[in-house]
Design a protein around this motif. Sequence first.
Motif, mmCIF file in Angstrom:
data_model
loop_
_atom_site.group_PDB
_atom_site.id
_atom_site.type_symbol
_atom_site.label_atom_id
_atom_site.label_comp_id
_atom_site.label_asym_id
_atom_site.label_seq_id
_atom_site.Cartn_x
_atom_site.Cartn_y
_atom_site.Cartn_z
ATOM 1 N N UNK A 1 0.808 -1.220 0.000
ATOM 2 C CA UNK A 1 0.000 0.000 0.000
ATOM 3 C C UNK A 1 0.843 1.273 0.000
ATOM 4 N N UNK A 2 2.077 1.190 0.457
ATOM 5 C CA UNK A 2 2.929 2.381 0.520
ATOM 6 C C UNK A 2 3.666 2.652 -0.780
ATOM 7 N N UNK A 3 4.164 1.605 -1.401
ATOM 8 C CA UNK A 3 4.992 1.783 -2.601
ATOM 9 C C UNK A 3 4.248 1.495 -3.894
ATOM 10 N N UNK A 4 3.071 0.878 -3.800
ATOM 11 C CA UNK A 4 2.258 0.456 -4.941
ATOM 12 C C UNK A 4 2.905 -0.691 -5.717
ATOM 13 N N UNK A 5 3.953 -1.281 -5.174
ATOM 14 C CA UNK A 5 4.590 -2.397 -5.850
ATOM 15 C C UNK A 5 3.702 -3.639 -5.744
ATOM 16 N N UNK A 6 3.716 -4.427 -6.809
ATOM 17 C CA UNK A 6 2.882 -5.624 -6.843
ATOM 18 C C UNK A 6 3.689 -6.791 -7.391
ATOM 19 N N UNK A 7 3.248 -7.980 -7.060
ATOM 20 C CA UNK A 7 3.908 -9.184 -7.535
ATOM 21 C C UNK A 7 2.847 -10.258 -7.759
ATOM 22 N N UNK A 8 2.759 -10.743 -8.973
ATOM 23 C CA UNK A 8 1.799 -11.801 -9.273
ATOM 24 C C UNK A 8 2.257 -13.097 -8.620
ATOM 25 N N UNK A 9 1.433 -13.615 -7.702
ATOM 26 C CA UNK A 9 1.783 -14.847 -7.005
ATOM 27 C C UNK A 9 1.174 -16.077 -7.683
ATOM 28 N N UNK A 10 -0.017 -15.882 -8.259
ATOM 29 C CA UNK A 10 -0.725 -17.066 -8.753
ATOM 30 C C UNK A 10 -1.894 -16.634 -9.619
ATOM 31 N N UNK A 11 -2.220 -17.450 -10.605
ATOM 32 C CA UNK A 11 -3.504 -17.299 -11.290
ATOM 33 C C UNK A 11 -4.039 -18.666 -11.672
ATOM 34 N N UNK B 1 -15.806 -23.149 -5.624
ATOM 35 C CA UNK B 1 -15.217 -22.851 -4.307
ATOM 36 C C UNK B 1 -13.752 -23.258 -4.301
ATOM 37 N N UNK B 2 -12.947 -22.463 -3.571
ATOM 38 C CA UNK B 2 -11.514 -22.705 -3.448
ATOM 39 C C UNK B 2 -11.114 -22.559 -1.983
ATOM 40 N N UNK B 3 -10.103 -23.312 -1.580
ATOM 41 C CA UNK B 3 -9.411 -22.997 -0.339
ATOM 42 C C UNK B 3 -8.198 -22.152 -0.690
ATOM 43 N N UNK B 4 -7.652 -21.429 0.305
ATOM 44 C CA UNK B 4 -6.559 -20.499 0.072
ATOM 45 C C UNK B 4 -5.334 -20.949 0.850
ATOM 46 N N UNK B 5 -4.232 -21.155 0.140
ATOM 47 C CA UNK B 5 -2.959 -21.470 0.781
ATOM 48 C C UNK B 5 -2.214 -20.162 0.999
ATOM 49 N N UNK B 6 -2.165 -19.687 2.238
ATOM 50 C CA UNK B 6 -1.570 -18.380 2.516
ATOM 51 C C UNK B 6 -0.076 -18.338 2.201
ATOM 52 N N UNK B 7 0.611 -19.449 2.377
ATOM 53 C CA UNK B 7 2.055 -19.451 2.171
ATOM 54 C C UNK B 7 2.422 -19.299 0.697
ATOM 55 N N UNK B 8 1.715 -20.011 -0.155
ATOM 56 C CA UNK B 8 2.051 -19.994 -1.577
ATOM 57 C C UNK B 8 1.197 -19.014 -2.379
ATOM 58 N N UNK B 9 0.055 -18.599 -1.789
ATOM 59 C CA UNK B 9 -0.864 -17.743 -2.528
ATOM 60 C C UNK B 9 -1.708 -18.491 -3.526
ATOM 61 N N UNK B 10 -1.664 -19.805 -3.500
ATOM 62 C CA UNK B 10 -2.408 -20.603 -4.466
ATOM 63 C C UNK B 10 -3.847 -20.830 -4.026
ATOM 64 N N UNK B 11 -4.705 -20.976 -5.010
ATOM 65 C CA UNK B 11 -6.078 -21.388 -4.771
ATOM 66 C C UNK B 11 -6.195 -22.871 -5.101
ATOM 67 N N UNK B 12 -6.832 -23.610 -4.227
ATOM 68 C CA UNK B 12 -7.025 -25.044 -4.428
ATOM 69 C C UNK B 12 -8.513 -25.280 -4.645
ATOM 70 N N UNK B 13 -8.863 -25.701 -5.831
ATOM 71 C CA UNK B 13 -10.270 -25.894 -6.164
ATOM 72 C C UNK B 13 -10.870 -27.007 -5.312
ATOM 73 N N UNK B 14 -12.005 -26.692 -4.692
ATOM 74 C CA UNK B 14 -12.660 -27.657 -3.816
ATOM 75 C C UNK B 14 -13.935 -28.226 -4.429
ATOM 76 N N UNK B 15 -14.660 -27.364 -5.171
ATOM 77 C CA UNK B 15 -15.936 -27.833 -5.702
ATOM 78 C C UNK B 15 -16.416 -26.910 -6.810
ATOM 79 N N UNK B 16 -17.313 -27.428 -7.596
ATOM 80 C CA UNK B 16 -17.985 -26.628 -8.631
ATOM 81 C C UNK B 16 -19.397 -27.157 -8.799
#
Length: 378
Positions: A46-56, A89-104
């Motif tokens: 929020x201070x520097x506006x720097x961003x980094x794509x972790x996952x898609x 629906x997805x669960x969220x892995x905070x360490x890796x930033x990944x989404x793990x698909x749980x259901x559709x």
Amino acid sequence: MKIWNSFIFSILFMASLSAQNTIIVGTYTNSEKCSSGGIYIFDFDENTFKYNLKYHTENIINPSFVSLSPDKNYLFSVNENGDKSAVTSFSIDEKTGMLIKKDEKKTKGEDPCFLISDDNNVIVANYSGGSINVFKRLENGKLSEVIQNIKFEGAGFNPKRQEKSHIHQVQFTPDHQFVLATDLGLDKIYVFRYNQNGDQPLEKVGEFDAKKGSGPRHIAFDKSGKLIYLVQELSGDLSVLSFNEGKIELIQEETLLSRKVRFNFRVADIHLSNNEKFLYVTNRDDADDISTFKILKDGKVKKIQQIKTTGRNPRNFAISPNNKLVLIANQDTNRINIFNRDIESGELTPTKKSIPVCAPVNVVFYEKGKYFILSIIF
């Protein structure tokens, strides 16, 4: 006899002052001008506006609206895809930033565009289907099939946009006793009493008739639950409404249109500042702007600013956790534009900084855990 030469007792409470956060972005994957994988997760400062794509994600169709569960352990997404539409629906892995698909699960209605959840249910607004679906939340992020399907019939004033019901949003009241739904097609807000543990959680108990041809789109409640702020996509109006035990009444109506924009516009999203002193609304097409309103003591509003979003087709937006930024998803210029926000005046200023994303629609801040350190030295 043991003698203490010194005794030091220190208690240190330390909260992390890092401005590092995570943003989750919902997109359209059917853009002809760029390629999107679906849902994007960035680290953002929020201070520097720097961003980094972790996952898609990959192969998630049109996740145009995403919503975190109240405990932030799960993410729910709509998938706008005609008669093949679904909720994922997805669960969220905070360490890796990944989404793990749980259901559709398939929706009983085309093109879901908004959803909400609590510990028991996921409630979905189907735009083209003109319906509301309720799914039960099961263990580990799983979802039931639709347990309640409420469909609305009729036609509205505008034959091009209101040929049938178009449910655009569902929203809990702050006390969680009601769910409200906006119908852009029929110019109504529906009021449902909510029984979160019931087999049929939504019981319709009333409705509010908006101005004909106005196209109610999104609402925002104040924290008391007694005031509703409504944006109307087709008329370009902002309405202030009272809410009392399911009954809605009009208090004030103001235009969102500047003198220069009278014809091509589509009002989009609305949010209150955390301290409820200011209100923000985006508007698309020839407008492509965001308006700032000051909230007066009686709950009415006064426009204090209207500026361009420096991008085309501004959709949803988010106020940062530190309340000093507003991030606006400009769908047609494939950018999330960053604005400074003055906490005292409420006014916005473009930073000329942005985050590139293909066809962004929805931006959600996912705050990382705040650290609490207790140090005791004897």
